[in-house]
Write a protein that holds these residues in place. Structure first.
Motif, PDB file in Angstrom:
ATOM      1  N   ASP A  16     -87.373  23.072   5.741  1.00 31.66           N
ATOM      2  CA  ASP A  16     -87.407  23.657   4.403  1.00 31.66           C
ATOM      3  C   ASP A  16     -88.779  23.533   3.739  1.00 31.66           C
ATOM      4  OD1 ASP A  16     -84.767  24.206   4.758  1.00 31.66           O
ATOM      5  OD2 ASP A  16     -84.047  23.053   3.032  1.00 31.66           O
ATOM      6  N   GLY A  20     -92.857  18.569   3.745  1.00 31.80           N
ATOM      7  CA  GLY A  20     -94.080  17.853   4.147  1.00 31.80           C
ATOM      8  C   GLY A  20     -94.630  18.235   5.510  1.00 31.80           C
ATOM      9  N   ASN A  35    -101.806  14.845  -2.390  1.00 30.90           N
ATOM     10  CA  ASN A  35    -100.568  14.972  -3.160  1.00 30.90           C
ATOM     11  C   ASN A  35    -100.329  16.387  -3.693  1.00 30.90           C
ATOM     12  OD1 ASN A  35     -98.906  12.603  -3.411  1.00 30.90           O
ATOM     13  ND2 ASN A  35    -100.700  11.613  -4.303  1.00 30.90           N
ATOM     14  N   THR A  36    -101.378  17.206  -3.701  1.00 32.33           N
ATOM     15  CA  THR A  36    -101.233  18.556  -4.237  1.00 32.33           C
ATOM     16  C   THR A  36    -100.395  19.399  -3.292  1.00 32.33           C
ATOM     17  OG1 THR A  36    -103.537  18.244  -4.809  1.00 32.33           O
ATOM     18  CG2 THR A  36    -102.591  20.397  -5.322  1.00 32.33           C
ATOM     19  N   ILE A  38     -99.557  22.891  -1.897  1.00 29.32           N
ATOM     20  CA  ILE A  38     -99.897  24.315  -1.758  1.00 29.32           C
ATOM     21  C   ILE A  38     -99.010  24.853  -0.655  1.00 29.32           C
ATOM     22  CG2 ILE A  38    -101.706  26.006  -1.257  1.00 29.32           C
ATOM     23  CD1 ILE A  38    -103.714  23.717  -2.084  1.00 29.32           C
ATOM     24  N   THR A  64     -95.549  26.164   9.993  1.00 25.55           N
ATOM     25  CA  THR A  64     -94.882  27.382   9.505  1.00 25.55           C
ATOM     26  C   THR A  64     -94.551  27.240   8.028  1.00 25.55           C
ATOM     27  OG1 THR A  64     -92.669  26.531  10.044  1.00 25.55           O
ATOM     28  CG2 THR A  64     -93.794  27.825  11.740  1.00 25.55           C
ATOM     29  N   ALA A  65     -94.426  28.368   7.364  1.00 26.69           N
ATOM     30  CA  ALA A  65     -93.985  28.372   5.970  1.00 26.69           C
ATOM     31  C   ALA A  65     -92.483  28.146   5.961  1.00 26.69           C
ATOM     32  CB  ALA A  65     -94.314  29.718   5.341  1.00 26.69           C
ATOM     33  N   GLY A  66     -92.023  27.242   5.096  1.00 24.60           N
ATOM     34  CA  GLY A  66     -90.589  26.964   5.024  1.00 24.60           C
ATOM     35  C   GLY A  66     -89.831  28.008   4.223  1.00 24.60           C
ATOM     36  N   ASN A 121     -89.007  12.942   6.789  1.00 24.17           N
ATOM     37  CA  ASN A 121     -90.313  12.619   6.197  1.00 24.17           C
ATOM     38  C   ASN A 121     -90.166  12.037   4.780  1.00 24.17           C
ATOM     39  OD1 ASN A 121     -93.189  12.575   6.300  1.00 24.17           O
ATOM     40  ND2 ASN A 121     -93.242  14.407   5.006  1.00 24.17           N
ATOM     41  N   LYS A 122     -91.247  11.524   4.254  1.00 23.64           N
ATOM     42  CA  LYS A 122     -91.375  10.899   2.918  1.00 23.64           C
ATOM     43  C   LYS A 122     -90.631   9.558   2.858  1.00 23.64           C
ATOM     44  CE  LYS A 122     -91.883  15.420   0.675  1.00 23.64           C
ATOM     45  NZ  LYS A 122     -91.699  16.248  -0.489  1.00 23.64           N
ATOM     46  N   ASP A 124     -91.765   6.812   2.593  1.00 23.23           N
ATOM     47  CA  ASP A 124     -92.383   5.878   1.632  1.00 23.23           C
ATOM     48  C   ASP A 124     -91.634   5.892   0.299  1.00 23.23           C
ATOM     49  OD1 ASP A 124     -94.226   7.982  -0.222  1.00 23.23           O
ATOM     50  OD2 ASP A 124     -93.859   8.625   1.821  1.00 23.23           O
ATOM     51  N   LYS A 153     -97.731  10.344   3.886  1.00 19.36           N
ATOM     52  CA  LYS A 153     -98.531   9.648   2.865  1.00 19.36           C
ATOM     53  C   LYS A 153     -99.051   8.307   3.389  1.00 19.36           C
ATOM     54  CE  LYS A 153     -98.455   8.554  -2.017  1.00 19.36           C
ATOM     55  NZ  LYS A 153     -97.699   8.742  -3.256  1.00 19.36           N
TER      56      LYS A 153
HETATM   57  N1  LIG Z   1     -94.436  10.719  -1.081  1.00 19.39           N
HETATM   58  C1  LIG Z   1     -94.684  11.601  -0.114  1.00 19.39           C
HETATM   59  N2  LIG Z   1     -94.983  12.879  -0.423  1.00 19.39           N
HETATM   60  C2  LIG Z   1     -95.214  13.746   0.585  1.00 19.39           C
HETATM   61  C3  LIG Z   1     -95.143  13.367   1.955  1.00 19.39           C
HETATM   62  N3  LIG Z   1     -95.405  14.455   2.710  1.00 19.39           N
HETATM   63  C4  LIG Z   1     -95.624  15.457   1.862  1.00 19.39           C
HETATM   64  N4  LIG Z   1     -95.516  15.053   0.569  1.00 19.39           N
HETATM   65  C5  LIG Z   1     -95.686  15.892  -0.637  1.00 19.39           C
HETATM   66  O1  LIG Z   1     -94.702  16.906  -0.607  1.00 19.39           O
HETATM   67  C6  LIG Z   1     -95.227  18.141  -1.096  1.00 19.39           C
HETATM   68  C7  LIG Z   1     -95.023  19.239  -0.074  1.00 19.39           C
HETATM   69  O2  LIG Z   1     -95.761  18.961   1.111  1.00 19.39           O
HETATM   70  P1  LIG Z   1     -96.183  20.110   2.161  1.00 19.39           P
HETATM   71  O3  LIG Z   1     -96.723  19.423   3.347  1.00 19.39           O
HETATM   72  O4  LIG Z   1     -97.048  21.116   1.526  1.00 19.39           O
HETATM   73  O5  LIG Z   1     -94.748  20.757   2.461  1.00 19.39           O
HETATM   74  P2  LIG Z   1     -94.385  21.926   3.507  1.00 19.39           P
HETATM   75  O6  LIG Z   1     -93.164  21.502   4.226  1.00 19.39           O
HETATM   76  O7  LIG Z   1     -95.565  22.265   4.342  1.00 19.39           O
HETATM   77  O8  LIG Z   1     -94.023  23.143   2.524  1.00 19.39           O
HETATM   78  P3  LIG Z   1     -94.092  24.759   2.825  1.00 19.39           P
HETATM   79  O9  LIG Z   1     -95.499  25.069   3.205  1.00 19.39           O
HETATM   80  O10 LIG Z   1     -93.705  25.401   1.508  1.00 19.39           O
HETATM   81  O11 LIG Z   1     -93.106  25.063   3.893  1.00 19.39           O
HETATM   82  C8  LIG Z   1     -96.705  17.864  -1.435  1.00 19.39           C
HETATM   83  O12 LIG Z   1     -96.820  17.614  -2.821  1.00 19.39           O
HETATM   84  C9  LIG Z   1     -97.025  16.600  -0.643  1.00 19.39           C
HETATM   85  O13 LIG Z   1     -98.030  15.830  -1.252  1.00 19.39           O
HETATM   86  C10 LIG Z   1     -94.820  12.004   2.259  1.00 19.39           C
HETATM   87  O14 LIG Z   1     -94.733  11.557   3.406  1.00 19.39           O
HETATM   88  N5  LIG Z   1     -94.603  11.167   1.170  1.00 19.39           N
END
Ligand SMILES: Nc1nc2c(ncn2[C@@H]2O[C@H](COP(=O)(O)OP(=O)(O)OP(=O)(O)O)[C@@H](O)[C@H]2O)c(=O)[nH]1
Length: 204
Positions: A16, A20, A35-36, A38, A64-66, A121-122, A124, A153
């Motif tokens: 999704d 992350g 943390n941003t 995009i 890939t884009a979710g 993921n996440k 932390d 992170k």
């Molecule tokens: N606390 C924490 N935040 C995370 C972690 N991984 C990603 N994030 C945050 O979650 C948000 C989304 O992360 P992305 O890696 O862009 O997510 P994505 O799955 O690639 O999203 P899409 O490109 O829309 O498919 C960002 O604000 C990240 O900083 C993690 O391990 N821990």
């Protein structure tokens, strides 16, 4: 000139939006975190070469884009992947429930025998946890795949997860090589299975 690697493995991350995926790839390939948020548009890749079982494995990791609106583009890349990493966010129950749909999407679009790996993921963010480790363990067992909890992170388990998938592909040695070796992954037919155990890929 000697080749800089023994095998080229193409990996793909799905899951999704916001779980992350991009951050995991950036942590793995560049040891960085931002943390941003995009959101990924369509598809992108990064490269890192790792040493596994004495072999140099070049990992081309596709992001890939979710978002649903990119599905037609992203599913076109499934077939070229030797390993697919399914990612959910341990603080987002819906992203875990959707893993079943992502599994279905692999079945419909990826090559038979593609290696899969499940990542929560996440990790932390323990205080905000919604998905218990046991739930994911059970799901992974049902699908016969490995499972890790990761944090892009803090870097927890990120290298371990990618290396474990690369090792599984190497051992299985479907040894899928690119025919052109130009680093591009065309949506469909640029892969060949050489099924020689632990030999150098001559096609890459
Ligand atoms: N606390 C924490 N935040 C995370 C972690 N991984 C990603 N994030 C945050 O979650 C948000 C989304 O992360 P992305 O890696 O862009 O997510 P994505 O799955 O690639 O999203 P899409 O490109 O829309 O498919 C960002 O604000 C990240 O900083 C993690 O391990 N821990």
């Amino acid at each position: 000139m000697a080749k800089a690697y023994d095998h080229l493995f193409k990996l793909l991350l799905i899951g999704d939006s916001g779980v992350g995926k991009t951050c995991l790839i950036i942590r793995f390939a560049e040891d960085n975190f931002n943390n941003t948020y995009i959101s990924t548009i369509g598809i992108d890749f990064k490269i890192r070469t790792v040493d596994i079982e004495g072999k140099k494995i070049k990992l081309q990791v596709w992001d890939t884009a979710g978002q649903e609106r990119f599905k037609t583009i992203t599913t076109a890349y499934y077939r070229g992947a030797m390993g697919i990493i399914l990612v959910y966010d341990i603080t987002d129950e819906k992203s875990f429930e959707n893993i079943q749909n992502w599994m279905k999407s692999i079945k419909e679009n990826a090559s038979a025998g593609v290696e899969r790996l499940l990542l929560g993921n996440k990790c932390d963010m323990e205080a905000k946890r919604k998905v218990q480790k046991e739930q994911a363990d059970k799901l992974a067992r049902e699908h016969g795949i490995r499972f890790f909890e990761t944090s892009a992170k803090s870097s927890m388990n990120v290298d371990e997860a990618f290396s474990s998938l690369a090792r599984d592909i190497l051992l299985k040695c479907n040894c899928v090589c690119t025919l052109g070796g130009n680093g591009n992954m065309a949506p469909s037919t640029d892969l060949k299975t050489c099924d020689k155990k632990n030999t150098k890929c001559s096609l890459g």
